[in-house]
Design a protein around this motif. Structure first.
Motif, mmCIF file in Angstrom:
data_model
loop_
_atom_site.group_PDB
_atom_site.id
_atom_site.type_symbol
_atom_site.label_atom_id
_atom_site.label_comp_id
_atom_site.label_asym_id
_atom_site.label_seq_id
_atom_site.Cartn_x
_atom_site.Cartn_y
_atom_site.Cartn_z
ATOM 1 N N LYS A 112 10.428 34.490 -89.150
ATOM 2 C CA LYS A 112 9.608 35.175 -88.293
ATOM 3 C C LYS A 112 8.146 34.775 -88.431
ATOM 4 O O LYS A 112 7.474 34.733 -87.627
ATOM 5 C CB LYS A 112 9.582 36.874 -88.837
ATOM 6 N N ARG A 113 7.803 34.408 -89.773
ATOM 7 C CA ARG A 113 6.385 33.756 -90.094
ATOM 8 C C ARG A 113 6.249 32.719 -89.154
ATOM 9 O O ARG A 113 5.301 32.475 -88.484
ATOM 10 C CB ARG A 113 6.102 33.466 -91.340
ATOM 11 N N TYR A 115 7.969 31.880 -86.107
ATOM 12 C CA TYR A 115 7.780 32.202 -84.642
ATOM 13 C C TYR A 115 6.467 32.761 -84.486
ATOM 14 O O TYR A 115 5.837 32.906 -83.182
ATOM 15 C CB TYR A 115 8.973 32.835 -84.411
ATOM 16 N N ARG A 116 6.041 33.790 -85.265
ATOM 17 C CA ARG A 116 4.615 34.770 -85.204
ATOM 18 C C ARG A 116 3.673 33.726 -85.152
ATOM 19 O O ARG A 116 2.871 33.821 -84.226
ATOM 20 C CB ARG A 116 4.459 35.528 -86.103
ATOM 21 N N GLU A 120 1.078 33.278 -81.920
ATOM 22 C CA GLU A 120 -0.223 33.453 -82.096
ATOM 23 C C GLU A 120 -1.120 32.283 -81.398
ATOM 24 O O GLU A 120 -2.219 32.121 -80.833
ATOM 25 C CB GLU A 120 -0.724 33.727 -83.569
ATOM 26 N N VAL A 131 -0.178 39.382 -80.373
ATOM 27 C CA VAL A 131 1.092 39.195 -80.882
ATOM 28 C C VAL A 131 1.527 40.525 -81.134
ATOM 29 O O VAL A 131 0.696 41.229 -82.190
ATOM 30 C CB VAL A 131 1.366 38.139 -81.677
ATOM 31 N N GLU A 133 5.043 43.417 -82.332
ATOM 32 C CA GLU A 133 6.371 43.185 -82.592
ATOM 33 C C GLU A 133 6.924 44.613 -82.409
ATOM 34 O O GLU A 133 6.455 45.965 -82.414
ATOM 35 C CB GLU A 133 6.651 43.072 -84.496
ATOM 36 N N LEU A 147 9.217 39.727 -81.251
ATOM 37 C CA LEU A 147 7.782 39.255 -81.314
ATOM 38 C C LEU A 147 7.326 38.883 -79.865
ATOM 39 O O LEU A 147 8.244 38.145 -79.145
ATOM 40 C CB LEU A 147 7.652 37.974 -82.200
ATOM 41 N N THR A 149 3.968 38.278 -76.836
ATOM 42 C CA THR A 149 2.501 38.192 -76.357
ATOM 43 C C THR A 149 2.757 38.151 -74.992
ATOM 44 O O THR A 149 3.538 37.499 -74.324
ATOM 45 C CB THR A 149 1.764 36.516 -77.004
ATOM 46 N N GLN A 244 4.453 40.718 -93.133
ATOM 47 C CA GLN A 244 4.305 39.606 -92.193
ATOM 48 C C GLN A 244 3.006 38.871 -91.970
ATOM 49 O O GLN A 244 2.830 38.111 -90.827
ATOM 50 C CB GLN A 244 5.229 39.525 -91.307
#
Length: 303
Positions: A112-113, A115-116, A120, A131, A133, A147, A149, A244
């Motif tokens: 997750k980190r 792809y976040r 971003e 972004v 969730e 996630l 945007t 996260q």
């Protein structure tokens, strides 16, 4: 269904393609909307008549070709479109939406980190609204959501696909809407795909700017909440990690420095993880660059 196919794949499995398109046609004869919605490949809940002389067909070609398990390339998508046009005696449609997707066997909960941070960077480049969730209901066993945007014209989503009948566990989808080009459906898809690939070029260079944003936010939150919502720095980091918000090592290092805590970074991380085995899983610029290279390479295969 148990995916027998996965037994012959590797963890590096990835595939790109077109997920969904929307084409608006002008027509002269009477068309029954219920008959149209029943056609293979047509997504009934999104297909509609914009007015008395137009019909908007939302098409998912993969439903016809592989039951929606995998994405379809440009040629296969166009073949399904041609079949629908013949069935309905319509032609010369105008493409107004296309979804380009990338599938992978990675699990979102474990990545997750990464792809976040990817989203971003993309959000920063587009100057969009941030972004966010989505969360799944409490009753579901796996609560990891998606996630996203979005701008008015584009929405990029990292979907958790573990509950879907797909090979993929993650789908990275870029939806382009409000397309106003007057080229053929094929040409518009090629143009929009080229724009998306270009947008991803050197996106990893925005990582430091994203880190700065997270650092500033966390430092302010720490100063606002310490001794009020959190008794110690460790409690604050426990919350931030669960949310996260600590994407990279640099983010934690700078927040630690701003807190005036005298503990060295490596010592803090070691002690923090001692009783929290699955915590502080950092991503970095190199990982973003790597996923970008893979995504761009796969997207180029669509055409």
């Amino acid at each position: 269904m148990e995916k027998e196919y996965l037994k012959s794949t590797t963890q590096n499995y990835s595939k790109s393609g077109i997920d969904t398109i929307r084409i608006i046609y002008k027509y002269k004869s009477d068309l029954d909307i219920e008959v149209i919605k029943a056609l293979g490949g047509v997504i009934d809940k999104y297909t509609y008549f914009p007015n008395r002389e137009e019909v908007a067909l939302v098409i998912k070609a993969s439903e016809c070709i592989n039951g929606g398990i995998e994405l379809t390339n440009l040629n296969d998508t166009l073949e399904i479109v041609k079949g629908l046009e013949l069935e309905l005696s319509i032609s010369l449609g105008k493409l107004t939406r296309v979804d380009f997707s990338f599938d992978t066997l990675e699990k979102l909960e474990e990545n997750k980190r990464k792809y976040r941070l990817f989203l971003e960077c993309l959000d920063l480049k587009r100057r969009s609204g941030g972004v966010y969730e989505t969360k799944k209901p409490i009753k579901e066993e796996r609560r990891t959501g998606n996630l996203k945007t979005a701008t008015k014209r584009q929405q990029t989503t990292v979907y958790n696909c573990e509950d879907k009948p797909r090979y993929a566990k993650i789908r990275l989808e870029n939806r382009v809407e409000d397309i106003r080009l007057n080229e053929s459906v094929e040409q518009v898809i090629k143009i929009e795909l080229k724009k998306y690939i270009k947008e991803l070029h050197k996106l990893e260079e925005l990582v430091p700017m994203v880190e700065d944003f997270y650092i500033n936010y966390l430092v302010e939150e720490y100063r606002r909440t310490i001794k009020k919502e959190f008794r110690t720095f460790t409690e604050f980091i426990t919350w931030a990690d669960k949310e996260q918000l600590i994407l990279t090592e640099r983010i934690l290092k700078e927040v630690l420095k701003a807190s005036k805590i005298t503990t060295r970074f490596q010592v803090f991380v070691r002690e923090f993880r001692r009783t929290r085995k699955e915590s502080l899983k950092f991503t970095n610029k190199t990982e973003i660059k790597k996923i970008l290279l893979i995504v761009k390479k796969e997207l180029k295969k669509i055409t």
